[in-house]
Design an enzyme around this catalytic site. Structure first.
Site, mmCIF file in Angstrom:
data_model
loop_
_atom_site.group_PDB
_atom_site.id
_atom_site.type_symbol
_atom_site.label_atom_id
_atom_site.label_comp_id
_atom_site.label_asym_id
_atom_site.label_seq_id
_atom_site.Cartn_x
_atom_site.Cartn_y
_atom_site.Cartn_z
ATOM 1 N N GLY B 19 0.823 -1.211 0.000
ATOM 2 C CA GLY B 19 0.000 0.000 0.000
ATOM 3 C C GLY B 19 0.849 1.249 0.000
ATOM 4 O O GLY B 19 1.716 1.423 0.858
ATOM 5 N N GLY B 21 -0.669 4.387 -0.236
ATOM 6 C CA GLY B 21 -1.697 5.422 -0.150
ATOM 7 C C GLY B 21 -1.423 6.361 1.006
ATOM 8 O O GLY B 21 -0.294 6.793 1.212
ATOM 9 N N GLY B 22 -2.463 6.661 1.758
ATOM 10 C CA GLY B 22 -2.349 7.620 2.851
ATOM 11 C C GLY B 22 -1.331 7.190 3.894
ATOM 12 O O GLY B 22 -0.434 7.950 4.265
ATOM 13 N N LEU B 52 -4.512 13.928 -2.873
ATOM 14 C CA LEU B 52 -3.426 14.894 -2.714
ATOM 15 C C LEU B 52 -3.452 15.623 -1.375
ATOM 16 O O LEU B 52 -2.459 16.185 -0.955
ATOM 17 C CB LEU B 52 -3.435 15.915 -3.861
ATOM 18 C CG LEU B 52 -3.311 15.322 -5.271
ATOM 19 C CD1 LEU B 52 -3.369 16.419 -6.321
ATOM 20 C CD2 LEU B 52 -2.032 14.535 -5.434
ATOM 21 N N ASP B 112 -6.257 -0.800 2.100
ATOM 22 C CA ASP B 112 -7.545 -0.150 2.195
ATOM 23 C C ASP B 112 -8.709 -1.129 2.070
ATOM 24 O O ASP B 112 -9.831 -0.723 1.890
ATOM 25 C CB ASP B 112 -7.681 0.951 1.141
ATOM 26 C CG ASP B 112 -7.619 0.383 -0.262
ATOM 27 O OD1 ASP B 112 -7.460 -0.843 -0.409
ATOM 28 O OD2 ASP B 112 -7.740 1.165 -1.219
ATOM 29 N N LEU B 114 -10.375 -5.192 3.268
ATOM 30 C CA LEU B 114 -10.332 -6.401 4.065
ATOM 31 C C LEU B 114 -9.761 -7.582 3.296
ATOM 32 O O LEU B 114 -8.964 -8.368 3.803
ATOM 33 C CB LEU B 114 -11.774 -6.703 4.507
ATOM 34 C CG LEU B 114 -12.012 -7.844 5.473
ATOM 35 C CD1 LEU B 114 -11.317 -7.551 6.788
ATOM 36 C CD2 LEU B 114 -13.502 -8.028 5.701
ATOM 37 N N ALA B 116 -7.641 -7.799 0.744
ATOM 38 C CA ALA B 116 -6.184 -7.805 0.584
ATOM 39 C C ALA B 116 -5.499 -8.034 1.929
ATOM 40 O O ALA B 116 -4.487 -8.719 2.014
ATOM 41 C CB ALA B 116 -5.717 -6.498 -0.038
ATOM 42 N N CYS B 156 -7.773 -13.807 13.514
ATOM 43 C CA CYS B 156 -8.190 -14.525 14.723
ATOM 44 C C CYS B 156 -9.520 -13.996 15.263
ATOM 45 O O CYS B 156 -10.285 -14.732 15.876
ATOM 46 C CB CYS B 156 -7.120 -14.433 15.809
ATOM 47 S SG CYS B 156 -5.828 -15.678 15.627
ATOM 48 N N CYS B 168 -35.954 -6.353 -0.729
ATOM 49 C CA CYS B 168 -37.242 -5.646 -0.749
ATOM 50 C C CYS B 168 -37.141 -4.248 -0.140
ATOM 51 O O CYS B 168 -37.862 -3.337 -0.534
ATOM 52 C CB CYS B 168 -38.332 -6.475 -0.077
ATOM 53 S SG CYS B 168 -38.011 -6.755 1.653
#
Lengths: 319, 648
Positions: B19, B21-22, B52, B112, B114, B116, B156, B168
């Site tokens: 990752g 990212g952030g 950004l 980001d 679950l 992965a 776990c 519905c």
């Protein structure tokens, strides 16, 4: 809300954080002016955070030349500019920070921190000083307090893998949200000088030991006329002696200020980058809270020590 | 201590970051500053504008480029002497197998989603490489350490299932704005612009067609002679008018509910001919399809504004028209994307019109986008703090200082004076099917359920296996992979359609099947129990998996109002700790994203002595309590109790 709306560009850029603190806070941020002096790793982390958050302006002050040591924890200065060309730390950091967010006005203020008078600080909403002497902390804090407008004052320091943040918001009112209702809250902060003058024996028993240790080292540097961080293992005996004197004067058991902790602070004065990141993050959050008037602000000290991993808030005030 | 001992451990290490990212940007920077010399980084994403504000290694000019690569280049500018290897790829790719993982001293996650995270957890277990896992949302964050055999693994504690809504509720009886969003995005948008052949619960038969005949015409099919305005009007009247009308016919439904109001074009835009409703042909020419916007076209500026029913209707028409005139080629292949502005516009408008029908408060485009895109709140500061904590833990792991490893929570409100709270890691859960390989049991109707149901609903969805291989006794029932012969593929495909009890190696009550994922090196045995009936509401899968439970109470179901949460998937009870909080943007629809500490389970705080509970936490002057309660239940603030957009 009156006042201008955020531009499309701002809305797109700040989308994720507006979802955290709202448009109103973002608008206030973009009108705020922040001053930072002492650009080591921790202050630089803070600058990055506040520029990304989108403050109106950031003014940097640090005339020191770029040295190997200064670079150790600085990710703002690319290698090609490191040694050549000169330029102060503030100037080189300024160039990189501008790049982070074109919407923030970043500039450099030259001169020694102690040379700035009271009216200088009137331009700012937030003043952050890092790696400063005890005298400088006291005097800048007092100057901010003399102004009719409230200037939020912060100090941040990192030694070894320990860190300290001090906050003075003077008289601070904010809306505290509880379950359904909003309660108007008011906090009264002491100045740095007032806070550290509080006798140690009257402080809570479980107070973070780092508070005392930082005071001892700070006092040592002041008495010996050292620059912040200018200590080594040779100083340890004198520092321990000073610790004993202070503990005696304050009727505090010396075990509250352990030798091992003082040794770490005296010997390894470099900032530990992960701790700088943590302190810069906490401080960034606090400044955002103070500017936006949203969220419970920290009162009035924050300590982090990576050895136990705790990030603790201590309220050291007489009020 | 920061330097010498650390440094030798750091220098000799080789770390994998998953990752960029952030958290990833912050982490890569902090690793480089801390002296790490050999860093590998995987990220399949490319840079977007909304990154950004916090992913500070990226600039406007990098939009569209690989995150991993740009992050590498940016860090090398200030630390050119270190080695950073970037992979613009999915961590689930076969290249990143167990052998690949084995070369690293520690794996650091800044992911980001679950899916992965579970995959990386399994590879780390298989490769016996320690994992430091992390997540943030808004001001909350956490870092956990997972070392095989010593601490719990990432799985776990069962993770809450993605939030699902009964069909519905979405198609007939929405009661919250999120229901309208799901309808607009999953049903209407898919019908209008997605694959026409896909199943969809949206009523596509117009009333007239149904009554007048054996003329089962699909309303969404644009007639040959029909211009776009006629088409748009027909769709509008059908979905917001006729469909509501026919739903109203079923009196039983509305006994205890407010009756919705059918909305027709003529009611809303009666005072002006449709031609002038912003769908005239004067669409400004533009080459850049990503800037096509109904808002811009209609002169609507502020995405924070809540539009009236009329404005929403105009946006609906304008957006539909823009899709058909400017993006004709994409129609039939589109799926909703929160970064597709025009898609967000039409989904917002449609959701609001439907909300108006059902008396549900309307929302702004900004809010609707958050809900539809499942956008997770994200700020730079929390990511920076979490990245710092990851490095602190990684260094302990590298020094083999396992006993001092902590899981650390970053809180919004102090708990026991702490904003950063370290907690001792849990022992491995003995009933965890992932790290303890404990058998599971599955209740299923073996005479009705097909193998496909088990593969999709259990093996892939619940067990998180990507390339499953299923055996029963000595017989191979199912396998996927690139190296299969065509006849094998056909054989397995045929098996998928078979009912369990009619498979070549019949699965009946008492059977034990083995499910494995060769890439994850995970094997799992499942005891089959036959059961006749299932509750459609409570057990929509038609089967129930048991065995993978924590020792205490089951995870609390977070009936999480993603809607009222402004799209955040982070609401929780006061007993839950934030986990699996996506630091970055997207996750699958309404995943709750919170790890719940089972009620009554005790987390041991590392040598904390003064006690302060959540209730007291806001009190400014708390008398110091001196009893040393080393073992306490931690009650954490979920940070969302105060509603939206609020940092207090």
């Amino acid at each position: 809300m009156n006042g201008e709306e955020l531009t499309e560009q701002e809305t797109a850029l700040y989308d994720r954080q507006i979802r955290v603190w709202g448009v109103d806070a973002q608008r206030r941020l973009s009108k705020s002016h922040v001053f930072v002096s002492g650009l080591k790793g921790t202050a630089v982390e803070f600058c990055k955070n506040i520029v990304l958050a989108g403050v109106g302006s950031l003014t940097l002050n640090d005339d020191n030349p770029v040295t190997e040591d200064a670079l150790a924890a600085n990710f703002l200065i690319p290698l090609d500019e490191k040694m050549g060309g000169g330029g102060s730390l503030a100037e080189l950091c300024c160039d990189s920070l501008k790049d982070f967010n074109p919407m923030v006005h970043v500039s450099v203020e030259k001169g020694d921190l102690s040379s700035f008078d009271v009216s200088f600080f009137e331009k700012f909403d937030v003043v952050v000083i890092s790696c400063c002497s005890l005298a400088a902390k006291k005097s800048v804090n007092e100057k901010c307090r003399k102004l009719s407008k409230r200037v939020a004052f912060y100090t941040v320091d990192c030694r070894d893998s320990c860190g300290e943040i001090f906050v003075d918001l003077q008289k601070y009112s904010y809306a505290q949200k509880k379950a359904d209702e909003t309660v108007e809250c008011q906090l009264q902060y002491p100045s740095f000088e007032e806070a550290i003058a509080i006798p140690w024996r009257s402080l809570p028993k479980k107070l973070a030991k780092l508070y005392y240790a930082m005071r001892v080292v700070e006092r040592f540097e002041d008495v010996e006329k050292r620059k912040p961080g200018e200590t080594s293992i040779e100083d340890l005996p004198s520092v321990l002696k000073l610790r004993n004197e202070l503990c005696l004067a304050h009727s505090l058991n010396e075990s509250q200020v352990p030798d091992s902790l003082l040794e770490r602070l005296v010997v390894s004065t470099r900032e530990f980058p992960p701790v700088s990141a943590i302190l810069g993050g906490i401080l960034g959050q606090e400044v955002i809270k103070a500017i936006s008037g949203k969220g419970d602000p920290l009162k009035n000290f924050f300590f982090f020590d990576s050895v136990d991993g705790k990030g603790v808030i201590e309220d050291i005030s007489t009020f | 201590m920061a330097s010498s001992q650390h440094l030798s451990a750091i220098k000799g290490s080789k770390v994998l970051m998953v990752g960029a990212g952030g958290i990833g940007c912050e982490l890569l920077k902090t690793l480089a500053l801390s002296g790490f010399q050999d860093i590998h980084i995987i990220d399949m994403d490319t840079i977007e504008v909304s990154n950004l504000n916090r992913q500070f290694l990226f600039r406007q000019s990098h939009v569209g480029q690989s995150k991993a690569k740009v992050a590498r280049d940016a860090v090398l500018r200030f630390r050119p002497q270190i080695s950073i290897t970037s992979y613009h790829a999915n961590v689930k790719d076969s290249d990143f197998n167990v052998d690949f993982f084995k070369q690293f001293s520690v794996v650091l996650n800044g992911l980001d989603n679950l899916d992965a995270r579970r995959h990386v957890n399994r590879l780390c277990l298989a490769a016996a490489v320690p994992l430091v896992e992390s997540g943030t949302t808004g001001f909350l964050g956490q870092v956990t350490v997972h070392i095989k055999g010593q601490t719990e693994c990432y799985e776990c504690q069962p993770k809450p299932a993605p939030k699902t809504y009964p069909v519905c509720t979405i198609t007939s009886t929405p009661s919250k704005f999120v229901h309208c969003i799901v309808w607009a995005k999953e049903l209407l948008f898919a019908k209008l612009f997605g694959d026409k052949n896909q199943d969809n619960d949206l009523n596509v038969r117009s009333n007239d067609a149904a009554s007048s005949s054996n003329h089962p015409e699909d309303v969404f099919e644009r007639r040959e002679d029909e211009d776009i305005e006629q088409y748009a009007k027909r769709i509008y009247d059908h979905v917001f008018g006729h469909n509501i009308e026919s739903a109203l016919a079923n009196e039983e439904t509305w006994k205890n509910r407010n009756r919705p109001r059918p909305i027709y074009v003529k009611d809303v835009l009666s005072d002006e001919p449709l031609q002038q409703n912003g769908i005239s042909d004067k669409i400004p020419p533009t080459d850049n399809l990503s800037t096509v916007s109904a808002m811009a076209y209609l002169g609507l500026k502020n995405p924070q504004d809540i539009w009236s029913l009329k404005e929403n209707s105009r946006v609906f028409f304008a957006a539909l028209k823009l899709f058909f005139s400017k993006r004709q080629k994409e129609i039939g292949n589109l799926s909703f994307d929160k970064d597709d502005h025009l898609a967000v516009e039409i989904v917002t408008a449609a959701a609001n019109i439907r909300a108006a029908s059902f008396g549900i408060p309307l929302h702004s485009l900004f809010e609707a986008k958050g809900i539809a895109g499942n956008i997770v709140h994200a700020v730079a500061t929390t990511n920076a703090i979490i990245a710092g904590l990851i490095v602190v833990e990684a260094i302990k792991v590298l020094q083999n200082d396992t006993k001092n490893c902590r899981m650390t929570y970053c809180l919004q409100h102090p708990s026991r004076k702490m904003l950063l709270m370290p907690v001792e890691p849990f022992e491995p859960n003995k009933s965890c099917y992932v790290c303890s390989e404990t058998p599971l049991s599955l209740e299923v109707n073996t005479q009705r359920a097909k193998l496909r149901d088990v593969v999709e609903k259990i093996v892939k969805s619940k067990l998180g296996m990507n390339l499953p291989l299923i055996t029963h006794g000595s017989g191979l029932l199912y396998e996927v992979g690139d190296d299969l012969e065509p006849d094998e593929v056909a054989n397995y495909e045929a098996n998928l359609e078979k009912v369990l009890s009619e498979l070549p190696y019949a699965i009946t009550g008492g059977s034990i099947i083995t499910v494995e994922d060769l890439r994850q090196e995970l094997v799992c045995k499942i005891n089959i129990k036959h059961r006749e009936e299932f509750d459609e509401e409570k057990e929509p899968d038609g089967m129930v998996l048991h065995g993978w439970t924590p020792s205490a109470a089951p995870a609390v179901e977070n009936d999480n109002d993603a809607a009222t949460n402004n799209g955040a998937s982070t609401s929780s009870t006061s007993k839950s700790l934030p986990d699996d909080m996506e630091e970055d943007d997207e996750l699958i629809i309404v995943e709750t994203g919170i790890e719940t500490i089972p009620a009554g389970k005790k987390r041991k705080l590392s040598d904390i002595s003064n006690s302060e509970t959540t209730d007291e936490k806001r009190a400014k002057k708390i008398p110091e309590q001196l009893e040393d309660d080393a073992d306490v239940v931690v009650m954490l603030d979920d940070g969302n109790e105060n509603g939206n957009n609020d940092i207090s």
